[in-house]
Design a protein around this motif. Structure first.
Motif, mmCIF file in Angstrom:
data_model
loop_
_atom_site.group_PDB
_atom_site.id
_atom_site.type_symbol
_atom_site.label_atom_id
_atom_site.label_comp_id
_atom_site.label_asym_id
_atom_site.label_seq_id
_atom_site.Cartn_x
_atom_site.Cartn_y
_atom_site.Cartn_z
ATOM 1 N N GLU A 42 -3.345 -1.309 2.983
ATOM 2 C CA GLU A 42 -2.884 -0.053 3.384
ATOM 3 C C GLU A 42 -1.897 -0.220 4.836
ATOM 4 N N MET A 43 -0.610 -0.021 4.495
ATOM 5 C CA MET A 43 0.256 -0.272 5.736
ATOM 6 C C MET A 43 0.346 1.180 6.281
ATOM 7 N N THR A 44 -0.011 1.009 7.856
ATOM 8 C CA THR A 44 -0.285 2.134 8.712
ATOM 9 C C THR A 44 1.057 2.235 9.449
ATOM 10 N N LEU A 45 1.559 3.748 9.443
ATOM 11 C CA LEU A 45 2.704 4.020 10.429
ATOM 12 C C LEU A 45 2.353 4.324 11.621
ATOM 13 N N LEU A 76 -3.793 -11.334 -10.501
ATOM 14 C CA LEU A 76 -4.220 -10.207 -9.689
ATOM 15 C C LEU A 76 -3.399 -9.024 -9.836
ATOM 16 N N ILE A 77 -4.049 -7.877 -9.593
ATOM 17 C CA ILE A 77 -3.424 -6.779 -9.287
ATOM 18 C C ILE A 77 -3.472 -6.379 -7.979
ATOM 19 N N ILE A 78 -2.519 -6.276 -7.175
ATOM 20 C CA ILE A 78 -2.307 -6.312 -5.813
ATOM 21 C C ILE A 78 -1.644 -4.908 -5.538
ATOM 22 N N VAL A 79 -2.119 -4.000 -4.563
ATOM 23 C CA VAL A 79 -1.355 -2.667 -4.282
ATOM 24 C C VAL A 79 -1.271 -2.850 -2.717
ATOM 25 N N HIS A 80 -0.010 -2.517 -2.397
ATOM 26 C CA HIS A 80 0.596 -2.300 -0.900
ATOM 27 C C HIS A 80 0.786 -0.811 -0.924
ATOM 28 N N ASN A 92 0.555 6.519 -0.899
ATOM 29 C CA ASN A 92 -0.436 7.042 -1.353
ATOM 30 C C ASN A 92 -0.767 6.926 -3.019
ATOM 31 N N ALA A 93 -1.157 5.471 -2.967
ATOM 32 C CA ALA A 93 -1.832 4.825 -4.123
ATOM 33 C C ALA A 93 -3.220 5.651 -4.753
ATOM 34 N N LYS A 94 -2.809 5.994 -5.751
ATOM 35 C CA LYS A 94 -4.066 7.021 -6.406
ATOM 36 C C LYS A 94 -5.422 6.246 -6.676
ATOM 37 N N ASP A 95 -6.417 6.947 -6.583
ATOM 38 C CA ASP A 95 -7.801 6.266 -6.754
ATOM 39 C C ASP A 95 -7.749 5.468 -7.919
#
Length: 173
Positions: free
Chosen positions: A153-156, A41-45, A139-142
């Motif tokens: 997406e972690m929300t502050l 898997l490719i996982i993005v946080h 800010n992970a790019k599209d």
């Protein structure tokens, strides 16, 4: 108007709950029966909130606990003496490699197009099929989100830095 008191006994409430859970289990088992594939898997946080790297390091700890070889490649904070690095290299160096790469924080490289192209190209053309890759950062790019299998997406909501508190050992590193 006052609500009527609940006239169900504890046994009736438990039985109703058990029946509801049994229906949910049947539905979940049916869904799970359709899942059989595995892949790397490719996982993005991503996002402004805290917890991106902490989550990724949690996955590294899971891999180590299962005896899987793994590696941490950091393109930022490379020179920092982090708790994660101390733990992994000090106790699990045989399973987990640790590499500090790149030019430091991404705002120091100033080459957005190059940063995006290098990572996306590697993931598309060089990542072994059964290798999981976890990427973290704001800010992970599209282009990255598009090729990822899982994006969180972690929300502050609130952060002590905004109140003048600096990064602290055991919390941020």
């Amino acid at each position: 108007m006052t609500p009527e008191p609940d006239t169900q006994t504890a046994e009736e409430t438990d039985a109703r709950h058990a029946a509801k859970m049994a229906k949910i289990k049947v539905a979940r088992d049916k869904i799970m029966a359709t899942k059989s594939g595995e892949k790397g898997l490719i996982i993005v946080h991503t996002g402004a909130g805290k917890g991106k790297s902490s989550s990724a390091f949690g996955m590294i700890v899971r891999c180590v606990a299962h005896g899987f070889p793994c590696a941490v490649v950091q393109f930022i904070k490379g020179a920092w003496d982090t708790g994660e690095r101390r733990l992994l290299t000090g106790h699990f160096g045989d399973l987990c490699q640790f590499h500090a790469m790149g030019e430091g924080f991404t705002w120091e490289t100033q080459d957005r197009a190059r940063d995006i192209a290098e990572v996306v190209d590697f993931l598309k053309t060089h990542k072994p099929p059964m290798t999981h890759v976890v990427l973290t950062g704001r800010n992970a790019k599209d282009e990255l989100i598009e090729i990822a299998d899982l994006v969180t997406e972690m929300t502050l909501v609130k952060h002590p830095f905004r109140g003048g508190v600096k990064a602290q050992a055991g919390i941020e590193f």
